[in-house]
Write a protein that holds these residues in place. Structure first.
Motif, PDB file in Angstrom:
ATOM      1  N   HIS A 149      29.663 -11.092  39.211  1.00  0.00           N
ATOM      2  CA  HIS A 149      28.422 -11.391  38.503  1.00  0.00           C
ATOM      3  C   HIS A 149      28.518 -11.587  36.836  1.00  0.00           C
TER       4      HIS A 149
ATOM      5  N   TYR B  38      28.192   9.826  32.811  1.00  0.00           N
ATOM      6  CA  TYR B  38      27.102   8.829  33.497  1.00  0.00           C
ATOM      7  C   TYR B  38      26.896   9.443  34.970  1.00  0.00           C
TER       8      TYR B  38
ATOM      9  N   TYR C 141      22.799   8.883  30.881  1.00  0.00           N
ATOM     10  CA  TYR C 141      23.867   9.480  30.175  1.00  0.00           C
ATOM     11  C   TYR C 141      23.841  10.977  30.209  1.00  0.00           C
TER      12      TYR C 141
HETATM   13  C1  FMN Z   1      27.327   2.501  32.958  1.00  0.00           C
HETATM   14  C2  FMN Z   1      27.728   1.285  33.399  1.00  0.00           C
HETATM   15  C3  FMN Z   1      28.614   0.904  34.264  1.00  0.00           C
HETATM   16  C4  FMN Z   1      29.022  -0.429  34.708  1.00  0.00           C
HETATM   17  N1  FMN Z   1      30.081  -0.387  35.363  1.00  0.00           N
HETATM   18  C5  FMN Z   1      30.763  -1.821  35.863  1.00  0.00           C
HETATM   19  C6  FMN Z   1      31.741  -2.101  36.645  1.00  0.00           C
HETATM   20  O1  FMN Z   1      32.466  -1.123  36.768  1.00  0.00           O
HETATM   21  N2  FMN Z   1      32.136  -3.354  36.866  1.00  0.00           N
HETATM   22  C7  FMN Z   1      31.030  -4.419  36.486  1.00  0.00           C
HETATM   23  O2  FMN Z   1      31.501  -5.343  36.737  1.00  0.00           O
HETATM   24  N3  FMN Z   1      29.957  -4.068  35.820  1.00  0.00           N
HETATM   25  C8  FMN Z   1      29.667  -2.897  35.648  1.00  0.00           C
HETATM   26  N4  FMN Z   1      28.523  -2.664  34.871  1.00  0.00           N
HETATM   27  C9  FMN Z   1      27.613  -3.887  34.573  1.00  0.00           C
HETATM   28  C10 FMN Z   1      28.255  -4.673  33.329  1.00  0.00           C
HETATM   29  O3  FMN Z   1      28.541  -3.906  32.252  1.00  0.00           O
HETATM   30  C11 FMN Z   1      27.106  -5.712  33.063  1.00  0.00           C
HETATM   31  O4  FMN Z   1      26.854  -6.512  34.105  1.00  0.00           O
HETATM   32  C12 FMN Z   1      27.700  -6.678  32.091  1.00  0.00           C
HETATM   33  O5  FMN Z   1      28.044  -6.136  30.848  1.00  0.00           O
HETATM   34  C13 FMN Z   1      27.110  -8.009  32.260  1.00  0.00           C
HETATM   35  O6  FMN Z   1      27.801  -8.884  31.563  1.00  0.00           O
HETATM   36  P1  FMN Z   1      27.577 -10.437  31.150  1.00  0.00           P
HETATM   37  O7  FMN Z   1      26.246 -10.612  30.497  1.00  0.00           O
HETATM   38  O8  FMN Z   1      28.829 -10.990  30.363  1.00  0.00           O
HETATM   39  O9  FMN Z   1      27.663 -11.026  32.167  1.00  0.00           O
HETATM   40  C14 FMN Z   1      28.121  -1.592  34.552  1.00  0.00           C
HETATM   41  C15 FMN Z   1      27.230  -1.044  33.661  1.00  0.00           C
HETATM   42  C16 FMN Z   1      26.796  -0.059  33.113  1.00  0.00           C
HETATM   43  C17 FMN Z   1      25.592   0.522  32.320  1.00  0.00           C
END
Ligand code: FMN
Length: 303
Positions: A56, A148, A153
């Motif tokens: 995604h 987390y 958090y």
């Molecule tokens: C605490 C936390 C942990 C996350 N862990 C993951 C992860 O391990 N893998 C992942 O693909 N997205 C993870 N996400 C979601 C992504 O950070 C988020 O979908 C992404 O920054 C969106 O980026 P974009 O706008 O470039 O698509 C996490 C979000 C949070 C708040």
């Protein structure tokens, strides 16, 4: 068995983690990065770690092609960095402090630890990818890491500090701001569910026993407020959650948007609930430590 992805995500999230920011360069040389809690240490010899970028992500293809990447383990107080790198549509690097590692990937300033990696292996895995990196450099700072869990958090050292402070008191009442969707769950008097804390048990286990006794299946999250109501009485308030469809009787739901109409047994609790209602709107929660008149708010979660 039919697997409900939402329920599975909730079950996965019972595994408490730290928080990292994973960064790399796009093929065009732009800095890219996202927040990840899928970080895992893998091997010491050779030194390997992994993170799981999801399909995604807008930067997924770039991560899938990157020859190098870096992982910053966030420290307590860096909730805003985690939120920044999880929020789409913002210029993340314009708002974050970072250094570049020798591979040109960004390492977040103020981190608890940092790892520079050369891509070792990419393993497609469903809607994510296992991105395994061979560590080419790392650092560890004398800072406590950010935690987390399903309720957001948490900062272990602040919770411990608060526990040590409350241990010196004789009488403690534990209350819980219990959310179910957009509602608060309150007792028959419209008050926060509360119970006396015994000499040996902590506030969390006292509340756990109290809610179990009511037949409420709740998840208890971080400490939200600790203060002295009077010289001999300490109040400790936790955040908690009840899942959307779970039964709530004998507690009553009350919309969070209407907390202003509630009257708690003390003014300090009214003030705290007003703070909660405001913070709920911005999803930016703080831990309050002080007495009924004044204290300090430590941010738990900033959006
Ligand atoms: C605490 C936390 C942990 C996350 N862990 C993951 C992860 O391990 N893998 C992942 O693909 N997205 C993870 N996400 C979601 C992504 O950070 C988020 O979908 C992404 O920054 C969106 O980026 P974009 O706008 O470039 O698509 C996490 C979000 C949070 C708040």
């Amino acid at each position: 068995m039919q697997i409900d992805p939402k329920a599975l995500r909730a079950a996965f999230s019972q595994f408490m983690t730290g928080v990292t920011v994973v960064t790399a360069r796009s093929p065009g040389g732009d800095l890219i990065g996202f927040t990840a809690n899928s970080f895992t240490s893998v091997s010491l010899d050779p030194p390997l770690l992994l993170v799981c970028p999801g399909r995604h992500l807008s930067s997924f293809d770039a991560f899938a092609r990157a020859e190098h990447f870096a992982v910053s383990v966030l420290a307590e107080g860096q909730e805003h960095v985690s939120n920044l790198f999880a929020k789409s549509g913002t210029d993340r690097f314009a708002q974050a402090d970072y250094d570049l590692d020798p591979n040109g990937a960004a390492l977040i300033s103020g981190r608890a630890a940092g790892f520079s990696c050369q891509t070792f292996q990419r393993v497609p895995a469903g809607d994510h990818m296992l991105l395994i990196g061979q560590i080419t450099g790392f650092d560890k700072q004398p800072l406590p890491p950010l935690g987390y869990c399903p309720d957001g958090y948490f900062s272990l050292s602040k919770e411990r500090q608060a526990d040590a402070a409350s241990a010196s008191r004789k009488e403690t009442i534990a209350s819980v701001i219990l959310r179910q969707g957009q509602n608060l769950l309150l007792d028959a008097n419209g008050h926060l569910p509360s119970t006396q804390v015994g000499e040996t048990a902590g506030a969390r286990s006292a509340l756990r026993g109290f809610l179990d006794g009511l037949g409420i299946e709740a998840h208890l999250g971080p400490v939200y407020s600790i203060y002295d109501e009077t010289a001999g009485l300490r109040r400790k308030v936790l955040l908690g959650r009840v899942s959307e469809k779970a039964p709530t009787a004998p507690l009553q739901p009350h919309p969070i948007s209407k907390t202003a109409s509630l009257r708690q047994p003390t003014d300090a609790l009214n003030v705290m609930l007003a703070r909660f209602a405001a913070e709920h709107q911005s999803q930016s929660f703080g831990l309050y430590i002080g007495d009924a008149q004044q204290g300090e708010i430590h941010l738990l979660d900033k959006d």
